[in-house]
Design an enzyme around this catalytic site. Structure first.
Site, PDB file in Angstrom:
ATOM      1  N   GLY A  87       2.761   2.286  11.032  1.00 47.64           N
ATOM      2  CA  GLY A  87       2.543   1.443  12.213  1.00 47.64           C
ATOM      3  C   GLY A  87       2.401  -0.021  11.835  1.00 47.64           C
ATOM      4  N   GLU A 102       0.863  -1.186   0.000  1.00 53.43           N
ATOM      5  CA  GLU A 102       0.000   0.000   0.000  1.00 53.43           C
ATOM      6  C   GLU A 102       0.903   1.240   0.000  1.00 53.43           C
ATOM      7  OE1 GLU A 102      -2.772   0.373   3.235  1.00 53.43           O
ATOM      8  OE2 GLU A 102      -3.860   1.960   2.238  1.00 53.43           O
ATOM      9  N   GLU A 124      -2.470  -4.075   6.786  1.00 58.87           N
ATOM     10  CA  GLU A 124      -3.531  -5.088   6.884  1.00 58.87           C
ATOM     11  C   GLU A 124      -3.549  -6.116   5.763  1.00 58.87           C
ATOM     12  OE1 GLU A 124      -4.053  -1.766   6.187  1.00 58.87           O
ATOM     13  OE2 GLU A 124      -5.636  -1.516   4.677  1.00 58.87           O
ATOM     14  N   ASN A 125      -2.406  -6.450   5.143  1.00 57.65           N
ATOM     15  CA  ASN A 125      -2.397  -7.449   4.069  1.00 57.65           C
ATOM     16  C   ASN A 125      -3.282  -8.646   4.423  1.00 57.65           C
ATOM     17  OD1 ASN A 125      -0.007  -5.954   3.074  1.00 57.65           O
ATOM     18  ND2 ASN A 125       0.928  -6.860   4.878  1.00 57.65           N
ATOM     19  N   GLU A 173      -5.758  -3.290  12.409  1.00 54.63           N
ATOM     20  CA  GLU A 173      -5.388  -4.103  11.237  1.00 54.63           C
ATOM     21  C   GLU A 173      -6.346  -5.279  11.094  1.00 54.63           C
ATOM     22  OE1 GLU A 173      -3.461  -2.533   9.465  1.00 54.63           O
ATOM     23  OE2 GLU A 173      -2.674  -1.201  11.014  1.00 54.63           O
TER      24      GLU A 173
END
Ligand code: 0A1
Ligand code: ZN
Length: 890
Positions: free
Chosen positions: A263, A123, A266-267, A300
């Site tokens: 930080g 991302e 979220e894959n 996440e």
């Protein structure tokens, strides 16, 4: 790394892709210097759009071959695009082979190495630095991934989804094959190849399904993963209970890496975390770290539905996933806090952060709407506006339709859009459609302005009491100041939660004119959707004190015209803890602003000091709340109230207020310190952490007072406490008391601390950060930072370390940074340029420190401009930094 081309991307130019990529089979031969990537894709024309060539994104890649249906084809490379003009009309197979260079990837976007392993960050547009692709979030494909690497160096080979197969290969290599059944955009792809170990936990969810949760870290860090694992389990349970959203994967993996730009990420099924947002133990982490880790793990995890199952159509819709997911993690943290008081503390902290980060953003050169209209570099738009203001917008939906109505709206959103890439409008429509007749649905078009208009609305409230008629007329009006590119703003929908208190502090019933007198509610929500509206309350026994915008029901600046007398009533009696805290802050703010505006030295009056003493000594108030109420407003927030800011004058007033609070309440601080010690074994829960917060604040006050001629015993006690502490919260609290007061013992305490935590990178970050943030006194902090830049442990290459020292000074220490001799700005320009050559994202973030330069008084203003001009003059700046400095100078 140099981008070269800086095109402005506009929201209104969105067009659907000419092709879809339905499946992708990726094969990696991982080597740090040169990794070979083979990508086999199944493509399909998008019937809904005009014919055109296939244009794939690719950056920093070395292309080896391109095949369509097994045959080589002719192609062109233009800038960052690979263009194939002749492609079949029917579905076809595209095979691309290329290499990339992970060990040279200091930007940490795409595939990179860290601590001897391979990690990815895709991302927003990192996938194109791995292979050529339609790297846009509306192209969603099913991925199968084969990883091949040296087995001894990279025993763990991870990617999204389920593990299909492992095998041992020749030459000491091995292979792992993964398959993710959920179609996903490329930004959610991830791989990890490294020497890691995992904490594992099997769970059975409400639906009766079994899942494996894993947290992967480097060998020595395993015992620091318990908190993350517990947070993950709590998140799974919460999302199922609150929103009926289950975990949809058999296996959910979390991995820690110490070089990371943000930080966490979220894959799908393979979240990758900055170790700073993952690892915790009482010895190395503070209560605040425990709290932050819990909320990031939750954030996440929650993205799995809000972001992954339903994703963004384009990057302008970023707040669709980020605002919503921040809202969800904030709600989760409040629910975890359990008691009403601990919930209020969470809310206060969230609002503090919003005001410190987002309000200045809304007032500065980078002001943009929650759904921006244009960008040059999308990485510059992972902002407090998109995240935190976006979360406030989602909170307003919930306020307008109620908690149940909001849950219904969420269900409709998933019913309509599961598996799709959608827009903020789709979300708004789903919440409204699920709540027909609600104050949201009847004002949806007006409400949508929260997405399109930048700037923080000003809400003015004036009350008029009519003793004869026993009515109280509350007139609310709104105005939103101009922001770059947006002049005339339209009224927005502002939910105003309120109560009315009698002068004695009793809650009054709230009946509006025209309602039958049966309503006895003492709190309700008024909805302002015009430039000005009046609300008449009837049967009001005496002139009330209004408690407005309870719980911070809208992200606005409130001017309610209340004076000390009313604020003292609210501080003492308001049933809304947020507004009680707010009253404490406004009492302090009024005094500090008075001193800054008049140029007179600040003298705190007895009424204020007595009120603060009463808070500190209060028998029932929660210690965590006391610590927040007794803390003075941030210097950045104070600066926002001024049209022309002299940061040194603000700092002088705050420092004076601090010293006077320390001196006048000396005996009370000593009492608070002694009576709030925690003797039980360490737990980061709200009760213990509240006591520690109050103890640390008290100690800071006592040490400060000692260095200003008060009781000299306290620096020694702080020093001893650093030695004896059994947890990092106590140890760091005592150390920062010495460092902030520039006490004589500070240097030796810092040296001891450094020696004790030599091998703990995350603690050494704290050691740097504390010195960079130390309250400025005669230029000592600035000189110390310059000296620390040469410390053997300092490096610009690790984002956490760079931030710990440089950002602490430039972003979080206005008085040390804004110097009359401009040395702070010179330092900033040097560091932006140095960082830009290594990591443009981190450099872009640092560049933003100057967003508010036009609000500075001279000589700061002129010197700041000069420094920005110097950066802008550099010919080969990244897009990240160029966009920021050019907007600052526009
Ligand atoms: N989506 C992540 C944040 C994130 C964004 C960009 C990154 O690299 C440029 C990394 C992480 C989140 O909201 O947690
Ligand atoms: Zn997020």
């Amino acid at each position: 790394m140099r981008e070269g081309t800086a095109t402005l991307i506009r929201r209104e130019d969105y067009v659907a892709p000419v092709f879809w990529i339905r499946t992708v089979d990726l094969c990696f031969d991982l080597e740090p210097a040169k990794t070979l990537v083979t990508s086999k894709m199944r493509l399909e024309r998008n019937a809904g759009v005009p014919h055109g060539p296939l244009r794939l994104h690719g950056e920093e890649l070395n292309l080896l071959r391109v095949l369509i249906d097994g045959e080589s084809v002719s192609f062109r490379q233009e800038g960052h695009e690979l263009i194939i003009d002749n492609v079949p009309d029917a579905d076809f197979n595209l095979e691309i082979r290329n290499t990339c260079a992970p060990e040279k990837n200091t930007a940490l976007s795409g595939l990179y190495t860290s601590g001897g392993g391979f990690f990815t960050q895709c991302e927003a547009e990192g996938f194109r630095r791995i292979t050529y692709f339609l790297d846009r979030p509306d192209v969603m494909a099913v991925y199968t991934v084969t990883l091949r690497a040296d087995k001894a160096r990279y025993p763990m080979l991870l990617s999204n989804g389920n593990l299909l197969e492992t095998a041992t290969l020749d030459n000491g290599r091995h292979l792992a094959k993964w398959h993710d059944p959920f179609p996903k955009p490329s930004y959610l792809f991830a791989l990890v190849a490294a020497d890691l170990v995992a904490r594992e936990q099997r769970i059975r969810t409400r639906a009766g399904k079994d899942h494996l949760l894993q947290v992967y870290v480097r060998r020595g860090d395993l015992e620091k993963t318990e908190h993350a694992m517990n947070s993950l389990i709590a998140s799974v349970v919460w999302d199922e209970a609150r929103f009926k959203l289950p975990l949809d994967l058999e296996r959910f993996m979390v991995v820690g890496v110490s070089d990371f730009n943000m930080g966490a990420m979220e894959n799908k099924g393979l979240n990758i975390f900055n170790t700073a947002a993952l690892l915790a133990s009482p010895a190395i982490s503070t209560d605040a770290d425990f709290h932050r880790i819990e909320s990031i793990v939750a954030h996440e995890y929650f993205h799995n539905w809000t972001g992954n199952r339903v994703t963004c159509r384009d990057w302008f819709q970023l707040s669709l996933k980020e605002g919503l997911t921040v809202f969800r993690d904030q709600e989760f943290s409040q629910d975890m806090a359990a008691t009403p008081s601990a919930r209020a503390v969470c809310r206060i902290q969230d609002v503090r952060a919003l005001r410190a980060m987002q309000f200045p953003e809304d007032a500065g050169s980078m002001a943009h709407a929650v759904r921006p209209d244009q960008y040059v570099e999308i990485n510059n738009f992972y902002t407090a506006t998109v995240y935190n203001k976006g979360a406030e917008v989602v909170r307003m939906y919930q306020t307008l339709v109620g908690r149940e109505g909001f849950a219904k709206g969420m269900s409709l959103y998933f019913e309509r859009h599961d598996g799709q890439a959608v827009t903020c409008d789709d979300f708004a429509q789903a919440i409204a459609d699920a709540n027909p007749g609600s104050p949201l649905s009847t004002r949806l078009d007006t409400f949508r302005r929260w997405y399109s208009q930048a700037g923080t609305p000003r809400l003015q409230a004036r009350g008029a009491y009519d003793a004869d008629a026993r009515t109280y007329t509350l007139t609310l009006s709104q105005a939103n100041p101009a922001t770059p590119g947006q002049d005339g703003k339209q009224p927005q929908v502002i939910p105003v939660a309120l109560g009315l208190l009698s002068r004695e502090g009793r809650p009054l019933p709230l009946t509006l004119q025209g309602e039958d007198g049966g309503t006895v509610a003492t709190e309700r929500v008024l909805v302002l959707d015009q430039a000005e509206q009046s609300f008449v309350f009837v049967d009001v026994a005496g002139e009330p004190v209004p408690s407005l915008l309870r719980g911070f029901s809208a992200p606005v600046v409130l001017d309610d015209g209340l004076g000390d007398a009313e604020l003292l009533v609210l501080l003492k009696h308001d049933s809304d803890a947020f507004n009680r805290w707010e009253a404490s802050q406004r009492l302090a703010l009024a005094r500090i602003l008075g001193a800054v505006r008049s140029g007179e030295p600040l003298t705190l009056d007895a009424a204020y000091l007595d009120a603060m003493r009463a808070v500190l000594r209060h028998a029932d108030l929660d210690p965590a709340f006391k610590a927040l109420a007794l803390q003075l407003p941030d210097e950045a927030y104070i600066a926002e109230q001024l049209t022309e800011v002299d940061p040194q004058a603000v700092h002088a007033a705050v420092a004076a207020a601090q010293e006077q609070l320390a001196t006048a309440l000396q005996a009370d601080w000593a009492w608070a310190f002694e009576t709030h010690q925690v003797s039980a074994g360490y737990s980061p829960d709200p009760v213990q952490s509240g006591k520690r917060a109050l103890v640390n604040l008290s100690l800071a006050m006592l040490v400060l007072n000692a260095t200003r001629g008060g009781d000299g015993v306290w620096p020694g006690r702080a020093y001893q406490r650093i030695k004896d502490a059994t947890n990092m919260t106590d140890r760091l609290g005592a150390l920062s008391a010495l460092v902030n007061a520039h006490a004589e013992l500070a240097d030796s305490a810092l040296a001891r601390f450094h020696a004790q935590f030599k091998g703990e990178a995350l603690v050494i970050d704290k050691w740097f950060a504390m010195q960079g943030r130390a309250a400025e006194q005669d230029g000592k902090t600035f000189a110390r930072v310059k000296q620390l830049m040469k410390h053997a442990d300092f490096t610009l290459k690790n984002p956490n370390r760079a931030r710990s020292l440089i950002f602490s000074l430039c972003m979080f220490n206005p008085a040390a940074f804004h110097r009359a001799d401009a040395a702070g700005y010179v330092f900033w320009a040097e560091q932006v340029l140095a960082l830009d050559a290594i990591n443009p994202q981190v450099a872009g973030r640092l560049a933003r420190v100057m967003d508010r330069w036009t609000a500075l008084a001279e000589p700061y203003r002129g010197a700041a401009r000069e420094a920005i001009v110097r950066v802008a003059a550099k010919p080969d700046l990244s897009n990240d930094v160029r966009e920021i400095v050019e907007r600052a100078l526009a």
